[in-house]
Design a protein around this motif. Structure first.
Motif, PDB file in Angstrom:
ATOM      1  N   ARG A 374       0.906  -1.336   0.056  1.00 51.80           N
ATOM      2  CA  ARG A 374       0.022  -0.026  -0.166  1.00 51.80           C
ATOM      3  C   ARG A 374       1.107   1.364   0.062  1.00 51.80           C
ATOM      4  N   LEU A 375       1.957   1.274   0.520  1.00 44.39           N
ATOM      5  CA  LEU A 375       2.971   2.444   0.790  1.00 44.39           C
ATOM      6  C   LEU A 375       3.757   2.831  -0.587  1.00 44.39           C
ATOM      7  N   HIS A 376       3.477   1.858  -1.683  1.00 39.56           N
ATOM      8  CA  HIS A 376       3.929   2.206  -2.867  1.00 39.56           C
ATOM      9  C   HIS A 376       2.924   3.113  -3.831  1.00 39.56           C
ATOM     10  N   LEU A 377       1.967   3.215  -3.512  1.00 35.32           N
ATOM     11  CA  LEU A 377       0.752   3.674  -4.121  1.00 35.32           C
ATOM     12  C   LEU A 377       0.902   5.396  -4.134  1.00 35.32           C
ATOM     13  N   PRO A 378       0.764   6.163  -5.102  1.00 38.63           N
ATOM     14  CA  PRO A 378       0.796   7.493  -5.397  1.00 38.63           C
ATOM     15  C   PRO A 378      -0.468   8.168  -4.345  1.00 38.63           C
ATOM     16  N   SER A 379       0.204   9.197  -3.395  1.00 33.98           N
ATOM     17  CA  SER A 379      -0.447   9.721  -2.179  1.00 33.98           C
ATOM     18  C   SER A 379      -1.793  10.304  -3.077  1.00 33.98           C
ATOM     19  N   GLU A 380      -1.783  10.843  -3.985  1.00 33.60           N
ATOM     20  CA  GLU A 380      -2.809  11.615  -4.614  1.00 33.60           C
ATOM     21  C   GLU A 380      -4.043  10.769  -4.985  1.00 33.60           C
ATOM     22  N   THR A 381      -3.788   9.390  -5.343  1.00 30.21           N
ATOM     23  CA  THR A 381      -4.826   8.617  -5.604  1.00 30.21           C
ATOM     24  C   THR A 381      -5.225   7.295  -4.617  1.00 30.21           C
ATOM     25  N   ALA A 382      -4.061   7.348  -3.660  1.00 29.71           N
ATOM     26  CA  ALA A 382      -4.371   5.922  -2.872  1.00 29.71           C
ATOM     27  C   ALA A 382      -5.675   5.714  -2.068  1.00 29.71           C
ATOM     28  N   ALA A 383      -6.312   7.079  -1.716  1.00 29.25           N
ATOM     29  CA  ALA A 383      -7.691   6.711  -0.875  1.00 29.25           C
ATOM     30  C   ALA A 383      -8.882   6.510  -2.003  1.00 29.25           C
ATOM     31  N   GLN A 384      -8.780   6.346  -3.094  1.00 26.76           N
ATOM     32  CA  GLN A 384      -9.583   6.132  -4.210  1.00 26.76           C
ATOM     33  C   GLN A 384      -9.243   4.743  -4.598  1.00 26.76           C
ATOM     34  N   ASP A 385      -7.945   4.443  -4.790  1.00 26.23           N
ATOM     35  CA  ASP A 385      -7.464   2.980  -5.437  1.00 26.23           C
ATOM     36  C   ASP A 385      -7.367   1.857  -4.551  1.00 26.23           C
ATOM     37  N   ASP A 386      -7.179   2.312  -3.363  1.00 26.53           N
ATOM     38  CA  ASP A 386      -7.015   1.376  -2.372  1.00 26.53           C
ATOM     39  C   ASP A 386      -8.184   0.783  -1.718  1.00 26.53           C
ATOM     40  N   TYR A 387      -8.488  -0.441  -1.633  1.00 26.77           N
ATOM     41  CA  TYR A 387      -9.968  -0.933  -0.850  1.00 26.77           C
ATOM     42  C   TYR A 387      -9.861  -0.541   0.476  1.00 26.77           C
ATOM     43  N   TYR A 388      -8.600  -0.779   1.106  1.00 26.64           N
ATOM     44  CA  TYR A 388      -8.902  -0.882   2.729  1.00 26.64           C
ATOM     45  C   TYR A 388      -8.640   0.830   2.942  1.00 26.64           C
ATOM     46  N   LEU A 389      -8.187   1.781   2.407  1.00 25.04           N
ATOM     47  CA  LEU A 389      -8.131   2.868   2.683  1.00 25.04           C
ATOM     48  C   LEU A 389      -9.398   3.639   2.467  1.00 25.04           C
ATOM     49  N   ARG A 390      -9.933   3.410   1.132  1.00 21.28           N
ATOM     50  CA  ARG A 390     -11.418   3.740   0.930  1.00 21.28           C
ATOM     51  C   ARG A 390     -12.229   3.188   1.887  1.00 21.28           C
ATOM     52  N   SER A 391     -12.348   1.997   2.536  1.00 17.63           N
ATOM     53  CA  SER A 391     -13.064   1.413   3.333  1.00 17.63           C
ATOM     54  C   SER A 391     -13.162   2.471   4.673  1.00 17.63           C
ATOM     55  N   LEU A 392     -11.766   2.733   5.148  1.00 17.74           N
ATOM     56  CA  LEU A 392     -11.597   3.536   6.436  1.00 17.74           C
ATOM     57  C   LEU A 392     -12.238   4.820   6.275  1.00 17.74           C
ATOM     58  N   ASN A 393     -12.133   5.547   5.099  1.00 16.79           N
ATOM     59  CA  ASN A 393     -12.757   6.678   4.864  1.00 16.79           C
ATOM     60  C   ASN A 393     -14.165   6.786   4.777  1.00 16.79           C
ATOM     61  N   ASN A 394     -14.864   5.641   4.691  1.00 16.92           N
ATOM     62  CA  ASN A 394     -16.332   5.471   4.453  1.00 16.92           C
ATOM     63  C   ASN A 394     -16.858   4.665   5.459  1.00 16.92           C
ATOM     64  N   ALA A 395     -15.921   4.466   6.807  1.00 13.40           N
ATOM     65  CA  ALA A 395     -16.374   3.673   7.863  1.00 13.40           C
ATOM     66  C   ALA A 395     -17.434   3.866   8.851  1.00 13.40           C
ATOM     67  N   THR A 396     -18.209   3.056   8.886  1.00 10.26           N
ATOM     68  CA  THR A 396     -19.097   2.934  10.081  1.00 10.26           C
ATOM     69  C   THR A 396     -18.778   2.494  11.244  1.00 10.26           C
ATOM     70  N   GLN A 397     -19.202   2.469  12.457  1.00  9.11           N
ATOM     71  CA  GLN A 397     -18.703   1.763  13.617  1.00  9.11           C
ATOM     72  C   GLN A 397     -18.753   0.336  13.307  1.00  9.11           C
ATOM     73  N   GLU A 398     -19.820  -0.280  12.656  1.00  4.65           N
ATOM     74  CA  GLU A 398     -19.926  -1.498  12.305  1.00  4.65           C
ATOM     75  C   GLU A 398     -18.620  -2.017  11.424  1.00  4.65           C
ATOM     76  N   THR A 399     -18.339  -1.335  10.383  1.00  4.36           N
ATOM     77  CA  THR A 399     -17.145  -1.491   9.693  1.00  4.36           C
ATOM     78  C   THR A 399     -15.854  -1.505  10.400  1.00  4.36           C
ATOM     79  N   LEU A 400     -15.693  -0.833  11.312  1.00  9.34           N
ATOM     80  CA  LEU A 400     -14.345  -0.414  12.119  1.00  9.34           C
ATOM     81  C   LEU A 400     -14.359  -1.899  12.946  1.00  9.34           C
ATOM     82  N   GLU A 401     -15.211  -2.123  13.600  1.00  8.67           N
ATOM     83  CA  GLU A 401     -15.441  -3.323  14.681  1.00  8.67           C
ATOM     84  C   GLU A 401     -15.285  -4.668  13.624  1.00  8.67           C
ATOM     85  N   SER A 402     -15.791  -4.658  12.496  1.00 10.23           N
ATOM     86  CA  SER A 402     -15.347  -5.855  11.510  1.00 10.23           C
ATOM     87  C   SER A 402     -13.865  -5.996  11.379  1.00 10.23           C
ATOM     88  N   ARG A 403     -13.232  -4.738  10.954  1.00  6.36           N
ATOM     89  CA  ARG A 403     -11.860  -4.681  10.666  1.00  6.36           C
ATOM     90  C   ARG A 403     -11.038  -5.195  11.680  1.00  6.36           C
TER      91      ARG A 403
END
Length: 424
Positions: A374-403
């Motif tokens: 994940r650290l090799h990704l361009p910082s400008e697009t990482a939040a859109q391209d990486d599923y994990y970072l994207r899920s954190l930015n759209n996380a509910t409490q249930e998502t965080l607990e599942s993670r």
């Protein structure tokens, strides 16, 4: 001579070896701990402990001590490189995503909240002190194992220093690190790969100019992707000790000796550390090391059992190496308590091995590999391209607990539950 009359031998007085000695000593089992170095080893490595490890510390009576010596932070985050602040300095890079491990506004952060921080070297000293207080643990320095000889009911260790008398025990625990002599002597390969990058790891005193909320930070979008994490509690307006670990790409042909020169390290700092310029940074420790992704096929060979880095190695992105080793130690100590104090079958050591190998292969290895890539990704697009970072930015409490669930339910091994399942 019965097993109960012989000590458990533990090779390696790092945090995992000392923790196993502590657990066994508390259970009344004699332990002889030996270390190849002249004193407890130090290197700028691990520092943070997750919820499962905190619970383990609490259950065995160490949490309050570790907490009193360390401090708790709210979680970790990913950022782009620092940005010019228009005043000659640099501000923190833009936040890409954050992984909260507690409510950041919670001033107490009771166990198992947040990330509990204490340098590996300080943790080791603390645990060893408590182990020696049991009266069941002895330690011997300058004692590198040279040979292992197994008898019907015992195992004997001879040392490289032939002036040292051999010692005998009922079992041998190899907790002697990534270059484990124990592992080599029992003929167990450590299979996997070595990542192409080198890491330059430094302990550095820096001023704290802002409160970033999430202090442990991965800086991406640069070939020298970086981990920044506090080693002492960071207070705004004061200086504190930080760990700065910078990746060096494989095409960089400078030697290890060149990479730890002040000018080279300061050049890395200019890229990845925010704050006024000229940057005030006092380096207190430095090291270059390579990172591996490896595991032994089995952590048990007869009366010899491996734990921690002697058994498996993973990259440091995600702070899972030492946590995994300590959780190994928790499971192994419990297995030995059941064998030596309760007369259970030593097939529990095979159950221990199978469980911990599976934990590494199915959880630790893929998780840390994904963290690193994940650290090799361009910082400008990482939040859109990486599923994990994207899920954190759209996380509910249930998502965080599942993670978070695998970090509690999968990472730690319940030896008593496995013993019950298998009839041992």
């Amino acid at each position: 001579m019965s097993n109960e009359q012989l000590p458990v031998l533990v090779a390696g007085a790092g945090p995992v070896g000392c923790f196993i000695a502590y657990r066994l000593g508390k259970a009344g089992i004699p332990v002889h701990l030996f270390e190849k170095e002249a004193a407890l080893p130090y290197s700028p490595r691990a520092v943070g402990y997750y919820g499962a490890t905190q619970i383990m510390f609490q259950e065995c009576g160490l949490y309050d001590l570790v907490r009193s010596e360390g401090f708790v932070t709210a979680g970790l985050c990913w950022r782009g490189p620092p940005i010019d602040d228009g005043q000659g300095g640099k501000r923190l890079g833009d936040m890409i995503a954050a992984q909260p491990l507690c409510d950041p506004s919670d001033p107490v952060k009771d166990c198992p909240s947040g990330l509990l921080n204490l340098r590996q070297s300080e943790l080791t000293k603390l645990i060893l002190h408590e182990a020696l207080k049991t009266g069941k643990v002895t330690i011997q320095f300058n004692s590198e194992v040279a040979s292992i000889e197994e008898g019907e009911n015992s195992i004997k260790i001879s040392f490289e220093n032939q002036e040292l008398a051999p010692v005998s025990g009922c079992y041998l625990v190899g907790a002697d690190g990534g270059k484990s002599k124990t592992r080599k002597l029992i003929g167990t390969p450590c299979l996997g790969h070595t990542w192409p990058e080198r890491l330059v790891s430094t302990d550095v005193i820096l001023g704290n100019y802002v409160d970033p909320v999430f202090h442990t930070c991965y800086i991406i979008g640069t070939e020298n992707f970086t981990i920044m994490t506090p080693l002492t509690e960071p207070i705004v307006g004061e200086k504190s000790l930080w760990r700065c670990t910078v990746a060096v790409p494989p095409e960089d042909q400078r030697s290890d000796e060149e990479l730890v020169q002040n000018a080279v390290i300061q050049g890395f700092y200019e890229q990845v550390i925010s704050g006024p310029r000229p940057l005030q940074a006092e380096i207190s420790a430095r090291a270059v090391y390579r990172i591996h992704q490896r595991i032994v096929p089995t952590m048990r060979k007869s009366r010899c059992v491996l734990a921690g880095d002697a058994a498996h190695l993973n990259n440091p992105y995600g702070a899972m190496g030492l946590n995994t080793g300590l959780l190994d130690g928790d499971a192994l100590a419990e297995a030995l308590v059941m064998i030596l104090n309760e007369g259970r079958s030593d097939e529990l050591l095979t159950i221990y091995s199978d469980s911990r190998v599976q934990v590494f292969k199915n959880f630790v290895d893929p998780t840390t590999t994904a963290n690193k890539l994940r650290l090799h990704l361009p910082s400008e697009t990482a939040a859109q391209d990486d599923y994990y970072l994207r899920s954190l930015n759209n996380a509910t409490q249930e998502t965080l607990e599942s993670r978070a669930r695998p970090y509690f339910e999968t990472w730690r091994t319940d030896m008593r539950a496995l013993a019950k399942e298998t009839g041992l």
